[in-house]
Design a protein around this motif. Structure first.
Motif, PDB file in Angstrom:
ATOM      1  N   GLY A  55       0.815  -1.214   0.000  1.00  5.58           N
ATOM      2  CA  GLY A  55       0.000   0.000   0.000  1.00  5.58           C
ATOM      3  C   GLY A  55       0.843   1.256   0.000  1.00  5.58           C
ATOM      4  O   GLY A  55       1.952   1.282   0.535  1.00  5.58           O
ATOM      5  N   LEU A  56       0.303   2.283  -0.634  1.00  4.99           N
ATOM      6  CA  LEU A  56       0.919   3.607  -0.637  1.00  4.99           C
ATOM      7  C   LEU A  56      -0.136   4.624  -0.222  1.00  4.99           C
ATOM      8  O   LEU A  56      -1.236   4.632  -0.774  1.00  4.99           O
ATOM      9  N   VAL A  57       0.197   5.450   0.757  1.00  2.00           N
ATOM     10  CA  VAL A  57      -0.767   6.463   1.203  1.00  2.00           C
ATOM     11  C   VAL A  57      -0.981   7.481   0.076  1.00  2.00           C
ATOM     12  O   VAL A  57      -2.100   7.867  -0.235  1.00  2.00           O
ATOM     13  N   VAL A  58       0.121   7.899  -0.570  1.00  2.00           N
ATOM     14  CA  VAL A  58       0.021   8.787  -1.728  1.00  2.00           C
ATOM     15  C   VAL A  58       0.084   7.920  -2.985  1.00  2.00           C
ATOM     16  O   VAL A  58       1.096   7.255  -3.224  1.00  2.00           O
ATOM     17  N   PRO A  59      -0.983   7.871  -3.788  1.00  2.34           N
ATOM     18  CA  PRO A  59      -1.000   6.973  -4.949  1.00  2.34           C
ATOM     19  C   PRO A  59       0.142   7.287  -5.924  1.00  2.34           C
ATOM     20  O   PRO A  59       0.474   8.464  -6.118  1.00  2.34           O
ATOM     21  N   PRO A  60       0.733   6.257  -6.530  1.00  2.00           N
ATOM     22  CA  PRO A  60       1.831   6.477  -7.484  1.00  2.00           C
ATOM     23  C   PRO A  60       1.268   6.920  -8.838  1.00  2.00           C
ATOM     24  O   PRO A  60       0.086   6.740  -9.097  1.00  2.00           O
ATOM     25  N   LYS A  61       2.148   7.491  -9.670  1.00  2.00           N
ATOM     26  CA  LYS A  61       1.707   7.905 -11.014  1.00  2.00           C
ATOM     27  C   LYS A  61       1.275   6.692 -11.809  1.00  2.00           C
ATOM     28  O   LYS A  61       0.257   6.694 -12.481  1.00  2.00           O
ATOM     29  N   GLU A  62       2.083   5.640 -11.765  1.00  2.00           N
ATOM     30  CA  GLU A  62       1.655   4.379 -12.383  1.00  2.00           C
ATOM     31  C   GLU A  62       2.282   3.201 -11.647  1.00  2.00           C
ATOM     32  O   GLU A  62       3.264   3.363 -10.924  1.00  2.00           O
ATOM     33  N   LEU A  63       1.686   2.031 -11.859  1.00  2.00           N
ATOM     34  CA  LEU A  63       2.137   0.834 -11.170  1.00  2.00           C
ATOM     35  C   LEU A  63       2.890  -0.053 -12.169  1.00  2.00           C
ATOM     36  O   LEU A  63       2.301  -0.506 -13.146  1.00  2.00           O
ATOM     37  N   PRO A  64       4.182  -0.300 -11.948  1.00  2.00           N
ATOM     38  CA  PRO A  64       4.921  -1.143 -12.905  1.00  2.00           C
ATOM     39  C   PRO A  64       4.323  -2.552 -12.974  1.00  2.00           C
ATOM     40  O   PRO A  64       3.832  -3.072 -11.968  1.00  2.00           O
ATOM     41  N   ASP A  65       4.386  -3.155 -14.162  1.00  2.00           N
ATOM     42  CA  ASP A  65       3.786  -4.488 -14.368  1.00  2.00           C
ATOM     43  C   ASP A  65       4.357  -5.535 -13.415  1.00  2.00           C
ATOM     44  O   ASP A  65       3.637  -6.404 -12.942  1.00  2.00           O
ATOM     45  N   ASP A  66       5.664  -5.429 -13.146  1.00  2.00           N
ATOM     46  CA  ASP A  66       6.298  -6.501 -12.374  1.00  2.00           C
ATOM     47  C   ASP A  66       6.013  -6.425 -10.867  1.00  2.00           C
ATOM     48  O   ASP A  66       6.541  -7.227 -10.107  1.00  2.00           O
ATOM     49  N   VAL A  67       5.201  -5.471 -10.422  1.00  2.00           N
ATOM     50  CA  VAL A  67       4.798  -5.483  -9.003  1.00  2.00           C
ATOM     51  C   VAL A  67       3.289  -5.739  -8.864  1.00  2.00           C
ATOM     52  O   VAL A  67       2.740  -5.690  -7.763  1.00  2.00           O
ATOM     53  N   LYS A  68       2.654  -6.028  -9.999  1.00  2.00           N
ATOM     54  CA  LYS A  68       1.188  -6.179  -9.961  1.00  2.00           C
ATOM     55  C   LYS A  68       0.734  -7.533  -9.415  1.00  2.00           C
ATOM     56  O   LYS A  68      -0.461  -7.787  -9.313  1.00  2.00           O
ATOM     57  N   PHE A  69       1.697  -8.394  -9.088  1.00  2.00           N
ATOM     58  CA  PHE A  69       1.321  -9.732  -8.605  1.00  2.00           C
ATOM     59  C   PHE A  69       0.652  -9.674  -7.232  1.00  2.00           C
ATOM     60  O   PHE A  69      -0.073 -10.579  -6.846  1.00  2.00           O
ATOM     61  N   CYS A  70       0.911  -8.603  -6.456  1.00  2.00           N
ATOM     62  CA  CYS A  70       0.307  -8.554  -5.117  1.00  2.00           C
ATOM     63  C   CYS A  70      -0.906  -7.635  -5.120  1.00  2.00           C
ATOM     64  O   CYS A  70      -1.140  -6.880  -6.064  1.00  2.00           O
ATOM     65  N   GLN A  71      -1.652  -7.714  -4.021  1.00  2.00           N
ATOM     66  CA  GLN A  71      -2.832  -6.851  -3.884  1.00  2.00           C
ATOM     67  C   GLN A  71      -2.368  -5.452  -3.484  1.00  2.00           C
ATOM     68  O   GLN A  71      -1.592  -5.311  -2.534  1.00  2.00           O
ATOM     69  N   TRP A  72      -2.831  -4.429  -4.186  1.00  2.00           N
ATOM     70  CA  TRP A  72      -2.426  -3.045  -3.900  1.00  2.00           C
ATOM     71  C   TRP A  72      -3.581  -2.236  -3.340  1.00  2.00           C
ATOM     72  O   TRP A  72      -4.734  -2.468  -3.705  1.00  2.00           O
ATOM     73  N   SER A  73      -3.227  -1.290  -2.450  1.00  2.00           N
ATOM     74  CA  SER A  73      -4.228  -0.356  -1.935  1.00  2.00           C
ATOM     75  C   SER A  73      -3.578   1.021  -1.859  1.00  2.00           C
ATOM     76  O   SER A  73      -2.415   1.149  -1.462  1.00  2.00           O
ATOM     77  N   PHE A  74      -4.332   2.034  -2.263  1.00  2.00           N
ATOM     78  CA  PHE A  74      -3.812   3.409  -2.240  1.00  2.00           C
ATOM     79  C   PHE A  74      -4.692   4.285  -1.367  1.00  2.00           C
ATOM     80  O   PHE A  74      -5.902   4.119  -1.341  1.00  2.00           O
ATOM     81  N   GLY A  75      -4.043   5.219  -0.656  1.00  2.00           N
ATOM     82  CA  GLY A  75      -4.783   6.110   0.249  1.00  2.00           C
ATOM     83  C   GLY A  75      -4.525   5.708   1.691  1.00  2.00           C
ATOM     84  O   GLY A  75      -3.935   4.652   1.964  1.00  2.00           O
ATOM     85  N   PRO A  76      -4.959   6.554   2.634  1.00  2.00           N
ATOM     86  CA  PRO A  76      -4.649   6.332   4.057  1.00  2.00           C
ATOM     87  C   PRO A  76      -5.172   5.003   4.603  1.00  2.00           C
ATOM     88  O   PRO A  76      -4.607   4.462   5.551  1.00  2.00           O
ATOM     89  N   ASP A  77      -6.232   4.457   3.993  1.00  2.00           N
ATOM     90  CA  ASP A  77      -6.803   3.220   4.529  1.00  2.00           C
ATOM     91  C   ASP A  77      -5.883   2.007   4.341  1.00  2.00           C
ATOM     92  O   ASP A  77      -6.090   0.966   4.959  1.00  2.00           O
ATOM     93  N   CYS A  78      -4.842   2.150   3.512  1.00  2.00           N
ATOM     94  CA  CYS A  78      -3.934   1.007   3.302  1.00  2.00           C
ATOM     95  C   CYS A  78      -3.249   0.607   4.610  1.00  2.00           C
ATOM     96  O   CYS A  78      -2.891  -0.562   4.802  1.00  2.00           O
ATOM     97  N   LEU A  79      -3.087   1.568   5.535  1.00  2.00           N
ATOM     98  CA  LEU A  79      -2.454   1.241   6.817  1.00  2.00           C
ATOM     99  C   LEU A  79      -3.331   0.271   7.607  1.00  2.00           C
ATOM    100  O   LEU A  79      -2.851  -0.713   8.167  1.00  2.00           O
ATOM    101  N   ARG A  80      -4.621   0.566   7.644  1.00  2.00           N
ATOM    102  CA  ARG A  80      -5.555  -0.310   8.361  1.00  2.00           C
ATOM    103  C   ARG A  80      -5.551  -1.715   7.746  1.00  2.00           C
ATOM    104  O   ARG A  80      -5.518  -2.715   8.454  1.00  2.00           O
ATOM    105  N   GLN A  81      -5.562  -1.769   6.408  1.00  2.00           N
ATOM    106  CA  GLN A  81      -5.589  -3.077   5.742  1.00  2.00           C
ATOM    107  C   GLN A  81      -4.334  -3.890   6.049  1.00  2.00           C
ATOM    108  O   GLN A  81      -4.412  -5.078   6.324  1.00  2.00           O
TER     109      GLN A  81
END
Ligand code: MG
Length: 381
Positions: A55-81
């Motif tokens: 997770g990233l609190v500040v969303p990235p400009k784009e997500l590289p293909d080679d990191v898409k294998f995991c579940q991603w969350s953007f925004g402050p709620d990623c900490l809770r998850q």
């Protein structure tokens, strides 16, 4: 195998936790990583450790293909998850600042063991966090080097209660300067810490010794001590990481090199001890060890802890919030160094001790303290 979720993985503590985890791949698997805004650094960590969640609190400009294998969350709620992820056993909370408080409460609420590198959670919400840990039946494991030292010393206490805790302090980069030099110390001088390599915020706190104020409050809650029974001793060599005194006057101390990988890995592997990759302390070569009392005239910020603890309520949350605002203003070049203390002191005087009986109340006190500190700043700019 311990499954670890790291909140704040691209900061100094998070990166060192991954360094020691990589040395012990048979012991730790990394199931979640989160960062505030350091996207490239986080992508590299995700490639190396292959977590289930990132997770990233500040969303990235784009997500590289080679990191898409995991579940991603953007925004402050990623900490809770990340704090409540089903696959995690332990949660290392190494985010900076007040954001650590809800994350710690979330992790404890989900029954996780919390490795606590974020002291603000206990400073701002000490009663809430210790109650939640008690309810979860999961004792907090400190990562802060002084508190790790005390935690280790207390394992030798048998049934005896400690009479006094003694937190050591390096004294920071301004230890030998005059009051006038401290008042106008530059950002560059303040960030040049003699012993520890840490993030910017904590390095400024170390220079003002407000870090030690936060650690007094942290120790009060972690070890359920009366504030007057938590003392500070300046020890410039940072070899003795803290001490515990018993009723017979006996002192137990923990010694080691000044390398955060020791307390981090101790918390991660507790109660086991594993190799850290840090050099070993050679007492025959480390030179004389010296100790002195902290100077109230030059470092008044340290002593604010006792006033805030005595006042109770959300006073410590106010102290922490006002300090964060003042440190930001100092780092931005808008505030003289000496005015950090005055801003915190004035905010405490103005707000007294607001209610601290719920996360909502503490969050409101934190927000009010930030607004008040910002109003006070122009007095000293
Ligand atoms: Mg510390």
């Amino acid at each position: 195998m311990k499954r670890l979720s790291i909140l704040g993985s691209t900061g100094s503590i998070g990166a060192q936790a991954l360094d020691v985890a990589a040395r012990h791949k048979d012991r730790f698997s990394i199931v979640a990583l989160t960062a505030y805004s350091s996207a490239e650094k986080l992508f590299a960590q995700v490639r190396a450790f292959r977590p289930k969640f990132a997770g990233l609190v500040v969303p990235p400009k784009e997500l590289p293909d080679d990191v898409k294998f995991c579940q991603w969350s953007f925004g402050p709620d990623c900490l809770r998850q990340a704090a409540t992820l089903a696959e995690a056993d332990d949660v290392l909370v190494s985010v900076v600042g007040f954001a650590g408080l809800p994350a710690v409460l979330d992790a404890l609420g989900a029954g996780k063991r919390v490795l606590l590198a974020n002291k603000e959670a206990l400073v701002a919400g000490g009663a809430l966090v210790t109650q939640a840990a008690h309810a979860a039946g999961r004792p907090l494991v400190p990562v802060d080097s002084e508190h790790s030292a005390i935690f280790q010393c207390l394992r030798a206490r048998d049934t005896n209660a400690p009479a006094r805790l003694i937190l050591t302090a390096s004294g920071g980069p301004l230890r030998t300067l005059s009051a006038a030099e401290i008042e106008n110390a530059s950002v560059e001088t303040v960030l040049r810490h003699p012993n520890w390599h840490m993030g910017r915020k904590i390095t400024v706190d170390s220079a003002s010794m407000i870090n030690k104020a936060l650690e007094i409050i942290e120790a009060r809650w972690l070890f359920n001590m009366r504030p007057e029974a938590v003392d500070v001793l300046v020890h410039p060599q940072s070899v003795v990481h803290s001490l515990v005194e018993f009723d017979d006057g006996c002192l137990l101390a923990q010694l080691g090199v000044a390398d955060m990988r020791l307390p981090i890995l101790y918390a991660m592997a507790y109660p086991d001890r594993l190799t850290t990759g840090a050099p070993r302390l050679d007492l025959s070569r480390c030179g004389p060890l010296s100790f002195e009392a902290p100077d109230k005239e030059r470092f008044p910020g340290l002593f604010l802890a006792y006033d805030a603890l005595r006042a109770g309520g959300a006073c410590c949350a106010v102290l922490n919030a006002a300090n964060e605002v003042a440190v930001d203003a100092f780092l931005a070049g808008r505030l003289p160094f000496g005015a950090i203390y005055r801003t915190v002191r004035d905010t405490l005087e103005k707000l007294g001790a607001p209610d601290a009986s719920s996360l909502q109340a503490v969050t409101a006190a934190d927000a009010l303290a930030r607004r008040t500190a910002r109003e006070i700043l122009p007095r000293y700019e």
